[in-house]
Scaffold this motif. Structure first.
Motif, PDB file in Angstrom:
ATOM      1  N   GLU A 107       0.825  -1.208   0.000  1.00  0.00           N
ATOM      2  CA  GLU A 107       0.000   0.000   0.000  1.00  0.00           C
ATOM      3  C   GLU A 107       0.857   1.255   0.000  1.00  0.00           C
ATOM      4  OE1 GLU A 107      -3.019  -0.038   2.977  1.00  0.00           O
ATOM      5  OE2 GLU A 107      -3.696  -2.062   2.484  1.00  0.00           O
ATOM      6  N   GLU A 108       1.974   1.216   0.719  1.00  0.00           N
ATOM      7  CA  GLU A 108       2.888   2.355   0.710  1.00  0.00           C
ATOM      8  C   GLU A 108       3.729   2.345  -0.560  1.00  0.00           C
ATOM      9  OE1 GLU A 108       2.760   0.110   3.211  1.00  0.00           O
ATOM     10  OE2 GLU A 108       1.551   1.292   4.630  1.00  0.00           O
ATOM     11  N   PHE A 109       4.072   1.168  -1.046  1.00  0.00           N
ATOM     12  CA  PHE A 109       4.929   1.081  -2.229  1.00  0.00           C
ATOM     13  C   PHE A 109       4.296   1.738  -3.445  1.00  0.00           C
ATOM     14  CE2 PHE A 109       5.473  -1.332  -6.202  1.00  0.00           C
ATOM     15  CZ  PHE A 109       6.729  -0.877  -6.543  1.00  0.00           C
ATOM     16  N   ILE A 110       3.022   1.486  -3.706  1.00  0.00           N
ATOM     17  CA  ILE A 110       2.449   2.004  -4.955  1.00  0.00           C
ATOM     18  C   ILE A 110       2.390   3.525  -4.967  1.00  0.00           C
ATOM     19  CG2 ILE A 110       1.135  -0.103  -5.384  1.00  0.00           C
ATOM     20  CD1 ILE A 110      -1.391   1.479  -4.697  1.00  0.00           C
ATOM     21  N   GLU A 111       2.494   4.143  -3.807  1.00  0.00           N
ATOM     22  CA  GLU A 111       2.528   5.606  -3.782  1.00  0.00           C
ATOM     23  C   GLU A 111       3.840   6.139  -4.346  1.00  0.00           C
ATOM     24  OE1 GLU A 111      -0.080   7.484  -3.069  1.00  0.00           O
ATOM     25  OE2 GLU A 111      -1.167   5.577  -2.808  1.00  0.00           O
ATOM     26  N   THR A 112       4.848   5.264  -4.496  1.00  0.00           N
ATOM     27  CA  THR A 112       6.125   5.682  -5.073  1.00  0.00           C
ATOM     28  C   THR A 112       6.113   5.599  -6.594  1.00  0.00           C
ATOM     29  OG1 THR A 112       7.154   3.473  -5.076  1.00  0.00           O
ATOM     30  CG2 THR A 112       7.268   4.750  -3.019  1.00  0.00           C
ATOM     31  N   LEU A 113       5.048   5.048  -7.175  1.00  0.00           N
ATOM     32  CA  LEU A 113       4.965   4.864  -8.623  1.00  0.00           C
ATOM     33  C   LEU A 113       4.450   6.122  -9.305  1.00  0.00           C
ATOM     34  CD1 LEU A 113       3.337   1.302  -8.757  1.00  0.00           C
ATOM     35  CD2 LEU A 113       5.762   1.868  -8.995  1.00  0.00           C
ATOM     36  N   PRO A 114       4.834   6.333 -10.564  1.00  0.00           N
ATOM     37  CA  PRO A 114       4.219   7.414 -11.333  1.00  0.00           C
ATOM     38  C   PRO A 114       2.741   7.129 -11.543  1.00  0.00           C
ATOM     39  CG  PRO A 114       5.644   6.073 -12.727  1.00  0.00           C
ATOM     40  CD  PRO A 114       5.876   5.612 -11.332  1.00  0.00           C
ATOM     41  N   PRO A 115       1.920   8.167 -11.784  1.00  0.00           N
ATOM     42  CA  PRO A 115       0.457   8.000 -11.828  1.00  0.00           C
ATOM     43  C   PRO A 115      -0.025   6.900 -12.759  1.00  0.00           C
ATOM     44  CG  PRO A 115       1.021  10.313 -11.785  1.00  0.00           C
ATOM     45  CD  PRO A 115       2.329   9.573 -11.919  1.00  0.00           C
ATOM     46  N   ASP A 116       0.558   6.783 -13.968  1.00  0.00           N
ATOM     47  CA  ASP A 116       0.043   5.775 -14.907  1.00  0.00           C
ATOM     48  C   ASP A 116       0.266   4.356 -14.394  1.00  0.00           C
ATOM     49  OD1 ASP A 116       2.800   6.199 -15.225  1.00  0.00           O
ATOM     50  OD2 ASP A 116       2.782   5.369 -17.256  1.00  0.00           O
ATOM     51  N   LEU A 117       1.453   4.083 -13.814  1.00  0.00           N
ATOM     52  CA  LEU A 117       1.729   2.758 -13.257  1.00  0.00           C
ATOM     53  C   LEU A 117       0.938   2.518 -11.979  1.00  0.00           C
ATOM     54  CD1 LEU A 117       5.587   2.355 -13.794  1.00  0.00           C
ATOM     55  CD2 LEU A 117       3.727   1.337 -15.117  1.00  0.00           C
ATOM     56  N   ARG A 118       0.732   3.581 -11.217  1.00  0.00           N
ATOM     57  CA  ARG A 118      -0.009   3.446  -9.958  1.00  0.00           C
ATOM     58  C   ARG A 118      -1.422   2.939 -10.223  1.00  0.00           C
ATOM     59  NH1 ARG A 118      -0.280   8.861  -7.110  1.00  0.00           N
ATOM     60  NH2 ARG A 118       1.958   8.694  -7.563  1.00  0.00           N
ATOM     61  N   ILE A 119      -2.050   3.467 -11.244  1.00  0.00           N
ATOM     62  CA  ILE A 119      -3.425   3.049 -11.569  1.00  0.00           C
ATOM     63  C   ILE A 119      -3.447   1.575 -11.949  1.00  0.00           C
ATOM     64  CG2 ILE A 119      -5.303   3.350 -13.230  1.00  0.00           C
ATOM     65  CD1 ILE A 119      -4.504   6.337 -13.347  1.00  0.00           C
ATOM     66  N   LYS A 120      -2.490   1.155 -12.781  1.00  0.00           N
ATOM     67  CA  LYS A 120      -2.457  -0.250 -13.214  1.00  0.00           C
ATOM     68  C   LYS A 120      -2.084  -1.182 -12.069  1.00  0.00           C
ATOM     69  CE  LYS A 120      -1.291   0.663 -18.050  1.00  0.00           C
ATOM     70  NZ  LYS A 120      -0.303   0.436 -19.141  1.00  0.00           N
ATOM     71  N   ALA A 121      -1.347  -0.653 -11.087  1.00  0.00           N
ATOM     72  CA  ALA A 121      -0.884  -1.503  -9.988  1.00  0.00           C
ATOM     73  C   ALA A 121      -1.927  -1.704  -8.904  1.00  0.00           C
ATOM     74  CB  ALA A 121       0.376  -0.904  -9.370  1.00  0.00           C
ATOM     75  N   ARG A 122      -2.895  -0.846  -8.826  1.00  0.00           N
ATOM     76  CA  ARG A 122      -3.866  -0.900  -7.723  1.00  0.00           C
ATOM     77  C   ARG A 122      -4.547  -2.272  -7.573  1.00  0.00           C
ATOM     78  NH1 ARG A 122      -5.318   3.410  -4.851  1.00  0.00           N
ATOM     79  NH2 ARG A 122      -7.334   2.440  -4.360  1.00  0.00           N
ATOM     80  N   PRO A 123      -4.974  -2.928  -8.661  1.00  0.00           N
ATOM     81  CA  PRO A 123      -5.635  -4.234  -8.485  1.00  0.00           C
ATOM     82  C   PRO A 123      -4.744  -5.297  -7.837  1.00  0.00           C
ATOM     83  CG  PRO A 123      -6.079  -3.341 -10.665  1.00  0.00           C
ATOM     84  CD  PRO A 123      -5.011  -2.482 -10.067  1.00  0.00           C
ATOM     85  N   PHE A 124      -3.412  -5.113  -7.893  1.00  0.00           N
ATOM     86  CA  PHE A 124      -2.499  -6.068  -7.269  1.00  0.00           C
ATOM     87  C   PHE A 124      -2.370  -5.832  -5.758  1.00  0.00           C
ATOM     88  CE2 PHE A 124      -1.243  -5.901 -11.686  1.00  0.00           C
ATOM     89  CZ  PHE A 124      -0.972  -7.213 -12.007  1.00  0.00           C
ATOM     90  N   VAL A 125      -2.834  -4.692  -5.318  1.00  0.00           N
ATOM     91  CA  VAL A 125      -2.692  -4.321  -3.910  1.00  0.00           C
ATOM     92  C   VAL A 125      -4.038  -4.240  -3.212  1.00  0.00           C
ATOM     93  CG1 VAL A 125      -1.822  -2.553  -2.326  1.00  0.00           C
ATOM     94  CG2 VAL A 125      -0.559  -3.064  -4.426  1.00  0.00           C
ATOM     95  N   PHE A 126      -5.004  -3.666  -3.891  1.00  0.00           N
ATOM     96  CA  PHE A 126      -6.327  -3.476  -3.295  1.00  0.00           C
ATOM     97  C   PHE A 126      -7.321  -4.429  -3.960  1.00  0.00           C
ATOM     98  CE2 PHE A 126      -4.087   0.600  -3.003  1.00  0.00           C
ATOM     99  CZ  PHE A 126      -4.121   0.792  -1.626  1.00  0.00           C
ATOM    100  N   PHE A 127      -7.662  -5.489  -3.249  1.00  0.00           N
ATOM    101  CA  PHE A 127      -8.605  -6.483  -3.766  1.00  0.00           C
ATOM    102  C   PHE A 127      -9.335  -7.098  -2.584  1.00  0.00           C
ATOM    103  CE2 PHE A 127      -4.389  -8.334  -3.319  1.00  0.00           C
ATOM    104  CZ  PHE A 127      -4.624  -9.456  -2.540  1.00  0.00           C
ATOM    105  N   ASP A 128     -10.316  -7.907  -2.865  1.00  0.00           N
ATOM    106  CA  ASP A 128     -11.153  -8.506  -1.825  1.00  0.00           C
ATOM    107  C   ASP A 128     -10.403  -9.694  -1.207  1.00  0.00           C
ATOM    108  OD1 ASP A 128     -13.076  -9.704  -0.226  1.00  0.00           O
ATOM    109  OD2 ASP A 128     -14.707  -9.345  -1.643  1.00  0.00           O
ATOM    110  N   LYS A 129      -9.683  -9.444  -0.121  1.00  0.00           N
ATOM    111  CA  LYS A 129      -8.873 -10.487   0.511  1.00  0.00           C
ATOM    112  C   LYS A 129      -9.748 -11.592   1.104  1.00  0.00           C
ATOM    113  CE  LYS A 129      -4.954  -7.495   1.646  1.00  0.00           C
ATOM    114  NZ  LYS A 129      -4.060  -7.003   2.714  1.00  0.00           N
ATOM    115  N   GLU A 130     -10.877 -11.208   1.619  1.00  0.00           N
ATOM    116  CA  GLU A 130     -11.749 -12.222   2.225  1.00  0.00           C
ATOM    117  C   GLU A 130     -12.275 -13.179   1.166  1.00  0.00           C
ATOM    118  OE1 GLU A 130     -15.634 -12.527   5.207  1.00  0.00           O
ATOM    119  OE2 GLU A 130     -14.683 -10.582   4.812  1.00  0.00           O
ATOM    120  N   ALA A 131     -12.636 -12.640  -0.004  1.00  0.00           N
ATOM    121  CA  ALA A 131     -13.116 -13.502  -1.082  1.00  0.00           C
ATOM    122  C   ALA A 131     -12.009 -14.434  -1.556  1.00  0.00           C
ATOM    123  CB  ALA A 131     -13.621 -12.650  -2.246  1.00  0.00           C
ATOM    124  N   LEU A 132     -10.769 -13.922  -1.649  1.00  0.00           N
ATOM    125  CA  LEU A 132      -9.650 -14.770  -2.042  1.00  0.00           C
ATOM    126  C   LEU A 132      -9.459 -15.891  -1.029  1.00  0.00           C
ATOM    127  CD1 LEU A 132      -6.222 -13.803  -3.481  1.00  0.00           C
ATOM    128  CD2 LEU A 132      -6.296 -15.179  -1.409  1.00  0.00           C
TER     129      LEU A 132
END
Length: 514
Positions: free
Chosen positions: A169-194
């Motif tokens: 969650e802290e790491f993706i804030e170091t990414l440029p905006p275009d990569l940050r958007i693409k990276a979000r699904p790898f960090v923010f997802f439904d953990k309980e469903a997984l």
């Protein structure tokens, strides 16, 4: 007695724990109904079983099959798929460029390589077995393994954290905006469903396949890629299933060691202990960067560790402190981890690596090195315990499963000669190779005979693998790999200084700057 087989060797190593006293000259083992019935000199046994089939001509080494307690079942190495091995934190991105073979091919290739080098029990440790496709691949792989005759432990594995980087969650804030958007699904997802899907898959596999001959284990992929909530559910599920084994990667790199302190404020093993995951049914893969206090705790709780010396060299990880772990009471087993020193999944060569890498734990001339019998114990009985087969495989003792191999001694002892007084276990560990394994018997069934697999069409399998790999990556795979390639330098920068205070006071002293 026509259902019995007698395996006959020039020597029979029955139990590595017994040292030389466990070796029977001109020894034999009787296997009936898939189980060892008795061992004794061949001259004593043969008259008792007049109708038995005799396997071996009395010139070979008869011994328990080897155990790979940690493999990922990829079938081909990263090098064969065109990717160099590197630090784990780099490799997790580089590996995206490897072709993803169908599980029928990977499992068959993995089984073939293990069987032909004398490995009779394999633990397939899954990684990112997410979603419908993960479940499909798990079922297909298990069915393929079982069709080859290899004894199997299988653990589906997932991560509910750290899919891009630890501290995501802290790491993706170091990414440029275009990569940050693409990276979000790898960090923010439904953990309980997984997690729900994972435990549903585990129950499905356990109910379908777990039996007297096959074990289904739990596997949170990494201790560093799992939330506390997920690990508590793992512990509860293990208890619900009567203490099923739990296998997780642990402290493979100094970066992971640093993450434990950063996130939990304590060494990782002590954090796991808070969650009830330092117990006798827990197995840690690698466990390279453990502290003395962690080793002491692990020994008191009778945990297991799978050590993978060749992989650790390939991945620039470091050296697992096997001798201190064993001295503390930790059950250390051998794992090939798809990356052996000759890049061929040769279990005999990995056994030799285990024996050689850990000879230099001290410069005290009076302290013995790891013995050949201790290395054999690591590669047989200890692996059996780590995979849920404790006291069932790993030795040729009455009542244990009939998993045994015959090893040609032409190159070991007759090329052109070896001192006849030289211990046969030492000779095997020092000189043998997987190619010397002539016959493999699992549960009383012959799966390799005269060096030829009986359950796998090798030429057909190779043809299918070559045809598939020649197609190259799909456009979707290449796009995903290209995206991860763009992320990789930001991950390197994220971890850049984490290791700096994690590598002081090594367990093994190799050399000195001054």
């Amino acid at each position: 007695m026509t259902d019995a087989i007698i395996m006959h060797g020039a020597y029979a190593i029955t139990d590595p724990r017994l040292g030389r006293s466990g070796v029977i000259p001109s020894g034999a083992v009787v296997i009936m109904d898939g189980t060892v019935k008795e061992t004794d000199p061949f001259a004593t046994i043969a008259p008792k079983y007049p109708g038995a089939r005799i396997i071996g001509d009395g010139t070979q080494l008869l011994m328990p099959g080897l155990v790979d307690a940690h493999s990922h079942g990829r079938g081909l190495s990263p090098i064969q798929k065109g990717v160099r091995n590197d630090f784990l934190e780099n490799a997790l991105f580089d590996w995206a460029y490897m072709p993803i073979l169908p599980p029928e091919l990977t499992a068959a290739m993995c089984a073939l390589r293990h069987l032909r080098s004398g490995c009779t029990l394999l633990h397939h440790n899954g990684f990112d077995d997410d979603g419908v496709e993960g479940a499909r691949r798990a079922h297909s792989a298990i069915k393929t393994y079982l069709s080859t005759g290899i004894r199997l432990a299988f653990s589906p594995g997932v991560r509910d954290e750290s899919k891009l980087a630890m501290g995501g969650e802290e790491f993706i804030e170091t990414l440029p905006p275009d990569l940050r958007i693409k990276a979000r699904p790898f960090v923010f997802f439904d953990k309980e469903a997984l997690a729900d899907a994972y435990f549903s898959l585990f129950d499905e596999l356990y109910d379908t396949y777990n039996n007297n001959d096959t074990r289904i284990l739990l596997a949170p992929c990494w201790a560093h890629g799992a939330s506390e909530a997920f690990l508590r559910r793992v512990r509860d599920k293990a208890d619900e299933r009567g203490g099923v084994m739990i296998h997780t990667h642990l402290l493979q790199s100094p970066v992971q060691k640093a993450y434990g302190f950063r996130r939990h404020g304590k060494p990782t093993v002590f954090w796991l202990d808070d969650l009830g995951l330092v117990q006798s049914n827990v197995v840690y893969g690698h466990a390279i960067h453990v502290t003395e206090a962690e080793i002491d705790l692990m020994g008191r709780r009778n945990v297991s560790v799978t050590s993978h010396p060749s992989c650790n060299f390939h991945m620039r990880n470091g050296i697992t402190p096997v001798v201190p772990l064993r001295a503390a009471g930790v059950n250390v087993a051998m794992g090939l981890d798809d990356k052996t020193i000759n890049d061929d999944e040769d279990a005999v060569m990995e056994l030799r690596m285990m024996h050689k890498v850990h000879r230099l734990h001290t410069f005290d001339l009076a302290t013995p090195a790891l013995s050949a019998y201790e290395a054999l114990e690591i590669a047989t009985l200890n692996g059996a315990r780590a995979t849920g087969f404790a006291d069932e495989v790993g030795a040729l003792l009455p009542g244990m499963k009939g998993d045994a191999i015959l090893v040609d001694l032409d190159r070991v002892a007759r090329d052109p000669w070896i001192d006849p007084e030289f211990d046969i276990a030492d000779a095997f560990v020092e000189r043998a190779m997987g190619a010397d394994v002539a016959t493999v018997v699992i549960g009383g069934k012959i799966v390799v005979e005269n060096h030829q697999p009986r359950t796998i069409d090798v030429e057909g399998l190779y043809r299918e693998v070559r045809t598939f790999c020649a197609k190259g990556l799909t456009p979707e795979q290449r796009a995903h790999a290209d995206f991860l390639k763009k992320i990789k330098p930001y991950v390197q920068a994220w971890y850049a200084t984490w290791h700096e205070t994690m590598l002081d006071q090594p367990f093994y002293r190799l050399n000195s700057r001054t």
